[in-house]
Design a protein around this motif. Structure first.
Motif, mmCIF file in Angstrom:
data_model
loop_
_atom_site.group_PDB
_atom_site.id
_atom_site.type_symbol
_atom_site.label_atom_id
_atom_site.label_comp_id
_atom_site.label_asym_id
_atom_site.label_seq_id
_atom_site.Cartn_x
_atom_site.Cartn_y
_atom_site.Cartn_z
ATOM 1 N N UNK A 9 -3.624 -3.300 1.218
ATOM 2 C CA UNK A 9 -2.569 -4.086 2.164
ATOM 3 C C UNK A 9 -1.597 -4.531 1.368
ATOM 4 N N UNK A 10 -1.700 -4.621 -0.042
ATOM 5 C CA UNK A 10 -0.776 -4.898 -0.884
ATOM 6 C C UNK A 10 0.481 -3.938 -0.925
ATOM 7 N N UNK A 56 3.147 4.854 5.915
ATOM 8 C CA UNK A 56 4.050 5.560 5.289
ATOM 9 C C UNK A 56 3.527 6.650 4.341
ATOM 10 N N UNK A 57 4.123 7.774 4.223
ATOM 11 C CA UNK A 57 3.513 8.802 3.551
ATOM 12 C C UNK A 57 3.281 8.638 2.052
ATOM 13 N N UNK A 58 1.985 8.818 1.755
ATOM 14 C CA UNK A 58 1.629 8.887 0.595
ATOM 15 C C UNK A 58 1.136 7.186 0.037
ATOM 16 N N UNK A 59 0.993 6.350 1.097
ATOM 17 C CA UNK A 59 0.280 5.098 0.862
ATOM 18 C C UNK A 59 -0.804 5.185 0.441
ATOM 19 N N UNK A 60 -1.724 5.827 1.171
ATOM 20 C CA UNK A 60 -3.237 5.787 0.871
ATOM 21 C C UNK A 60 -3.613 6.600 -0.377
ATOM 22 N N UNK A 61 -2.855 7.702 -0.536
ATOM 23 C CA UNK A 61 -2.921 8.419 -1.940
ATOM 24 C C UNK A 61 -2.295 7.704 -3.061
ATOM 25 N N UNK A 101 -5.244 -9.098 7.030
ATOM 26 C CA UNK A 101 -5.739 -8.614 5.627
ATOM 27 C C UNK A 101 -6.849 -9.420 4.973
ATOM 28 N N UNK A 102 -6.752 -10.644 5.214
ATOM 29 C CA UNK A 102 -7.915 -11.708 4.542
ATOM 30 C C UNK A 102 -9.295 -11.291 5.140
ATOM 31 N N UNK A 103 -9.241 -11.115 6.593
ATOM 32 C CA UNK A 103 -10.423 -10.665 7.026
ATOM 33 C C UNK A 103 -10.970 -9.442 6.911
#
Length: 107
Positions: free
Chosen positions: A50-51, A8-13, A74-76
């Protein structure tokens, strides 16, 4: 959706902003040169990413879209980041130091 990563847009920012703020706050309490600081921050950073990703899926599709295999992945990722990221950062630091020494010799 972001056209490059598919997120989704802006997730990593947003996640990188929160990671920066958490590291900035933790640097006041823990010496950044501490051996356990970098692995814990690495795993925590992956957990934040991941959250945010799980939260965005939850908001858009509901809880049923997040499966046990997603949580295992996500755990790995967190476990892999706990070991791989600190080693990579140390190798980059060593290479950076050696390049600086070579550069200072040529001047």
């Amino acid at each position: 959706m972001d056209s490059i990563s598919g997120a989704p847009v802006g997730l990593y920012t947003a996640s990188y902003l929160w990671i920066y703020l958490v590291v900035l706050i933790l640097k006041r309490f823990v010496h950044p040169g501490n051996l356990i600081f970098l692995p814990l921050i690495s795993a925590f950073s992956i957990m934040i990413e991941n959250g945010f990703l799980f939260f965005s899926f939850f908001v858009k599709y509901g809880l049923l879209v997040i499966t046990v295999s997603d949580l295992m992945l996500a755990g790995r990722q967190m476990l892999c980041g706990f070991f791989v990221i600190p080693v990579s950062v140390m190798l980059i630091d060593i290479l950076h130091t050696k390049c600086d020494r070579l550069d200072s010799r040529t001047l």
